[in-house]
Structures are given as structure tokens and as C-alpha cells.
Enzyme design. Structure first.
Site, PDB file in Angstrom:
ATOM      1  N   ASP A  52      -0.248   3.401  -4.249  1.00 12.35           N
ATOM      2  CA  ASP A  52      -0.887   4.713  -4.148  1.00 12.35           C
ATOM      3  C   ASP A  52       0.025   5.733  -3.474  1.00 12.35           C
ATOM      4  OD1 ASP A  52      -3.217   3.630  -5.236  1.00 12.35           O
ATOM      5  OD2 ASP A  52      -4.017   3.100  -3.266  1.00 12.35           O
ATOM      6  N   TYR A 110       0.847  -7.542   0.522  1.00  9.06           N
ATOM      7  CA  TYR A 110       1.017  -6.263   1.203  1.00  9.06           C
ATOM      8  C   TYR A 110       1.105  -6.483   2.706  1.00  9.06           C
ATOM      9  CZ  TYR A 110       0.094  -3.335  -2.891  1.00  9.06           C
ATOM     10  OH  TYR A 110       0.182  -2.697  -4.107  1.00  9.06           O
TER      11      TYR A 110
END
Length: 246
Positions: A52, A110
Site C-alpha cells: 500500500d 511482513y
């Protein structure tokens, strides 16, 4: 037509995410512009993870097809000369025509970094916490999300008919000096899922909500306002494949 792949890293702050968008500057746009200059023809790339806006990566994987002579190592050097300082290509190489950066990925991991005190270091790579956190409560809350669940309550609503079930394989937390490191690995992630999950655990760790918040959200039994972690602390750390180690 031959297929090539490479690992890459990027500082996400200047970009509107990985994927090409209208009227926005993305990592994919920047990379494809540089590749067109080096290869003298348009090239379309496919990334393993669609990060994002503002999210970083140190383990993104990309593949592309090219009809012509190409020396991968020289390509990497040429791209890095054009892409500095925010994007860096690593380990460019030829690969099987069947390899797919996105669909062949077994998992993505992540890393989220929280600064436990105000600091000038890694400000663009961490969330500067202004609350005292109970790190053990954070760990327990995060672990409660492990497993296969419908993670749509931890994502932005979507109406595309695609599955919102993800398998969260493992979580890990570690205090490293003044930073709290959070790792989550799953077969796939929904839009803003990691930031939503970290924010919920953050709320429990600072005492804003009671333990059990993550399970309540997964059951869609929680509708009160809650925290979403900011983008700058998040980084795509590793993509795992059966026969490609980056």
C-alpha cells in the site's frame, strides 16, 4: 520470449504503493519507466506483493518477459543507476517461463516496527508510540490471530467476489533496544490487513481495549472505533517460494 526475475527493495514513502494507478506515482510505474529506458522497449512487470501507499519492501520479488538479448547482472546495475535513491534491484536472473512472482509464492512475511520512545532514528521506518505498551499482552493478542480465518473485518470492505480467507501461518514479536519488532507470515494478505491487526493489538497493549479484541473482530462482534497502524512502520520482508530463495 524469455522470463526473468529479481528481488528488489524500496523506500515506500514517496510512492502511492506498488501497483500502477491512474493519477498516482507507484513503485511499479517507476520501475517500468527505468526498464523501458534500459531495454529500449516497454516492459510490464509483475510483483509478488501489492504493498500500500507508504509501505516499504526489502524482499519484493518481480518477474517480466523480454524478447531479446539480455544480461541480467548488467540489467540490475543499469536499473540501479536510474532508480536510486528509493529503489534498488537485487539478484536479477533468468528463470523458468512457468515462474510467477505472485502465484508461485507460498507465503509473504511482513515486518512492523514500533519505536518505544521518541527517537530520531528510523523515523520513516517506524511508528513512534506515545503510550506505554504491555508487550506481553501484544504478543498474546497477535498470536490469537494465527490460523485460517475470514480476515475481512481486518481489511477495507470489498465487493469483488474474491475470497477473504487467509491462513496466518505464524507471528513473532521481539524487543530490540528501543524498537518493538512484529513479524506476521501468511499465505496471502488483504488490503491493509497487517496495519489493522497491529493496530488492534496496540490498543490492547496500551489498555484502550480488553484482551480478546482480535478474536472479537474476527467474529465481527466489535464495532467500536479502534486504531489502524500507520503505513511507515510496515515493510514486506520476505516472499517464500518452493525453489527460489531471496
Amino acid at each position: 520470449m524469455a522470463r526473468f526475475r529479481f528481488a528488489m527493495e524500496y523506500f515506500g514513502a514517496p510512492f502511492a504503493g506498488w501497483q500502477t494507478q491512474e493519477n498516482a506515482h507507484s513503485v511499479q510505474d517507476e520501475l517500468e519507466r527505468a526498464m523501458a529506458v534500459v531495454l529500449h522497449q516497454p516492459v510490464r512487470v509483475t510483483g509478488a506483493g501489492r504493498t500500500d501507499t507508504g509501505v516499504h519492501a526489502i524482499g519484493q520479488v518481480v518477474h517480466f518477459d523480454f524478447d531479446g538479448e539480455l544480461e541480467p547482472r548488467r540489467l540490475g546495475h543499469s536499473l540501479n543507476a536510474l532508480l536510486r535513491p528509493h529503489i534498488q534491484v537485487r539478484r536479477a536472473e533468468a528463470c523458468s517461463p512457468e515462474f510467477h512472482a505472485r502465484y508461485d509464492a507460498l507465503s509473504r512475511r511482513y515486518l512492523y516496527r514500533i519505536a518505544l520512545r521518541p527517537t530520531v532514528f528510523l523515523r520513516d521506518w517506524s511508528w513512534q508510540a506515545i503510550y506505554r505498551l504491555d508487550l506481553e499482552k501484544f504478543r498474546i493478542e497477535l498470536e490469537s490471530a494465527v490460523g485460517q480465518h475470514n480476515f475481512s473485518p481486518f481489511s477495507i470492505p470489498r465487493n469483488d467476489g474474491k475470497s477473504t480467507v487467509c491462513n496466518l501461518i505464524r507471528t513473532e514479536t521481539l524487543q530490540d533496544g528501543d524498537f518493538f519488532l512484529i513479524r506476521v507470515e501468511a499465505d496471502r494478505f488483504l488490503h491493509k490487513m497487517v496495519r489493522s491487526l497491529v493496530g488492534a493489538c496496540f490498543d490492547v497493549a496500551r489498555g484502550a481495549h480488553s484482551p480478546g479484541l482480535v478474536k472479537a473482530i474476527l467474529k465481527d462482534d466489535f464495532q467500536e472505533p479502534r486504531t489502524w497502524a500507520p503505513a511507515q512502520g510496515l515493510c514486506l520482508e520476505k516472499v517464500t517460494y518452493a525453489d527460489y530463495d531471496v
